[in-house]
Enzyme design. Structure first.
Site, PDB file in Angstrom:
ATOM      1  N   LYS A   5      79.451  43.336   9.466  1.00  0.00           N
ATOM      2  CA  LYS A   5      80.604  42.837  10.216  1.00  0.00           C
ATOM      3  C   LYS A   5      80.416  43.056  11.727  1.00  0.00           C
ATOM      4  O   LYS A   5      79.770  44.019  12.129  1.00  0.00           O
ATOM      5  CB  LYS A   5      81.792  43.660   9.720  1.00  0.00           C
ATOM      6  CG  LYS A   5      83.123  43.380  10.276  1.00  0.00           C
ATOM      7  CD  LYS A   5      84.085  44.370   9.606  1.00  0.00           C
ATOM      8  CE  LYS A   5      85.473  44.299  10.196  1.00  0.00           C
ATOM      9  NZ  LYS A   5      85.558  44.587  11.607  1.00  0.00           N
ATOM     10  N   LYS A  43      75.676  47.431  14.026  1.00  0.00           N
ATOM     11  CA  LYS A  43      74.359  46.860  13.690  1.00  0.00           C
ATOM     12  C   LYS A  43      73.352  47.033  14.825  1.00  0.00           C
ATOM     13  O   LYS A  43      72.243  47.496  14.613  1.00  0.00           O
ATOM     14  CB  LYS A  43      74.460  45.339  13.420  1.00  0.00           C
ATOM     15  CG  LYS A  43      75.303  44.942  12.255  1.00  0.00           C
ATOM     16  CD  LYS A  43      75.361  43.434  12.124  1.00  0.00           C
ATOM     17  CE  LYS A  43      76.044  42.718  13.258  1.00  0.00           C
ATOM     18  NZ  LYS A  43      77.452  43.055  13.428  1.00  0.00           N
ATOM     19  N   LYS A  62      76.661  37.317  20.701  1.00  0.00           N
ATOM     20  CA  LYS A  62      76.969  38.319  21.731  1.00  0.00           C
ATOM     21  C   LYS A  62      75.760  38.604  22.630  1.00  0.00           C
ATOM     22  O   LYS A  62      75.911  39.101  23.739  1.00  0.00           O
ATOM     23  CB  LYS A  62      77.386  39.649  21.067  1.00  0.00           C
ATOM     24  CG  LYS A  62      78.878  39.790  20.869  1.00  0.00           C
ATOM     25  CD  LYS A  62      79.319  41.258  20.756  1.00  0.00           C
ATOM     26  CE  LYS A  62      78.897  41.927  19.471  1.00  0.00           C
ATOM     27  NZ  LYS A  62      79.282  43.341  19.365  1.00  0.00           N
ATOM     28  N   ASP A 106      79.790  38.451   9.418  1.00  0.00           N
ATOM     29  CA  ASP A 106      81.152  38.411   8.871  1.00  0.00           C
ATOM     30  C   ASP A 106      81.226  37.339   7.805  1.00  0.00           C
ATOM     31  O   ASP A 106      81.831  37.502   6.752  1.00  0.00           O
ATOM     32  CB  ASP A 106      82.167  38.075   9.957  1.00  0.00           C
ATOM     33  CG  ASP A 106      82.343  39.229  10.914  1.00  0.00           C
ATOM     34  OD1 ASP A 106      81.506  39.360  11.801  1.00  0.00           O
ATOM     35  OD2 ASP A 106      83.303  39.994  10.740  1.00  0.00           O
TER      36      ASP A 106
END
Ligand code: ADP
Ligand code: MG
Length: 270
Positions: free
Chosen positions: A9, A14, A40, A124
């Site tokens: 998620k 991570k 990101k 996700d």
């Protein structure tokens, strides 16, 4: 070559975990490449010491010929750092970006000489694009980062469903869960039970530790910032486990009610 993917998620840890694993492996003398597959674009920040200035997609978008030097950046201890990149917010599909970026890396033979590849993938949802590292055989050993929180477990279970689908027709397998603690009651026991039920193992239970945030503020991994801290040893052991792990399985995901029951059972046992 070991081809590992770390899923989980958003915000679960991570990139932090992947960067610390990469740093630990590089300290063992291995040639490591970390590939961020998250719009990101911050997967390799702790290794580069800054946000990646040029993603694969940035370079592809420029339209000129792409070279290795454009997309592979040298980070801590010589670790190769790549960010797949993503679309401008609100425009286009991030998953599609991953497909283009990974195809470009293959075309450039960018990853052929590494000992270990670590794909850091937002998960996700395992939509078409984010499933690419699994589906197209870029990674064979999948690890899922999760805490004991229901929504994190829910995402982990969905990722396990994706892994199962592709495991039944190919070489991809689940290597284990990586517990990243949120300091919940009975969290380790819950994650161990969840792992058993998924037909896998808890590869590590990483404590929530302020040293991780102190290192992050200086744009470093714990391995670089505080190599003698117990947290660094936790990451080193996890890295060793990933290298030697031979218990790779086809996961057996739960249905949602069963997952809820598991969380209630361990949460209530406090
Ligand atoms: P993701 O890549 O899954 O989106 P990040 O690795 O960026 O998540 O982590 C999100 C935040 O959680 C970061 O600020 C990171 O420093 C913090 N974090 C991750 N793992 C830990 C930990 N074990 N202890 C303390 N903070 C952590
Ligand atoms: Mg990340």
């Amino acid at each position: 070559m070991k081809k590992i993917a770390i899923y989980g998620k958003g915000g679960i840890g991570k990139s932090t975990t992947a960067a610390n694993i990469s740093a630990a492996l590089s300290q063992q003398g291995l040639k490591v490449c970390q590939i961020g597959c998250d719009p990101k674009n911050d997967s390799t920040r702790l290794l580069l010491g800054h946000l990646c200035r040029r993603t694969v997609l940035d370079t592809v978008r420029e339209g000129k010929e792409v070279t290795l030097a454009d997309v592979v950046h040298s980070g801590y201890n010589g670790i190769k750092c790549v960010e797949a990149g993503g679309p401008e917010p609100g425009v286009g599909c991030a998953g599609r970006g991953i497909i283009v970026a990974l195809e470009k890396l293959t075309e450039l033979q960018a990853l052929d000489e590494e000992d270990v590849l670590i794909y850091d993938v937002l998960g996700d949802v395992v939509c078409g694009g984010f499933a690419v590292p699994i589906r197209e055989g870029y990674a064979t050993d999948i690890y899922i980062v999760t805490s004991g929180e229901l929504m994190s477990l829910y995402a982990a279970n969905n990722i396990a469903k994706g892994v199962r689908r592709f495991a039944l027709r190919g070489k991809v397998r689940l290597g284990g869960l990586i517990g990243n603690s949120r300091n919940m009651p009975n969290e380790k026991e819950l994650l161990e039970a969840f792992a058993r039920r998924l037909n896998t193992r808890l590869a590590s239970f990483i404590p929530r530790a302020a040293v991780v945030n102190r290192a992050e503020n200086l744009r470093q991994t714990v391995l670089q910032y505080a190599p003698d801290d117990p947290q660094a040893e936790i990451y080193r052991r996890l890295a060793a486990r990933l290298l030697s792990n031979e218990e790779l399985t086809v996961p057996t995901p739960l249905d949602f009610e069963e997952l809820e029951d598991l969380v209630i059972k361990y949460g209530a046992a406090d």
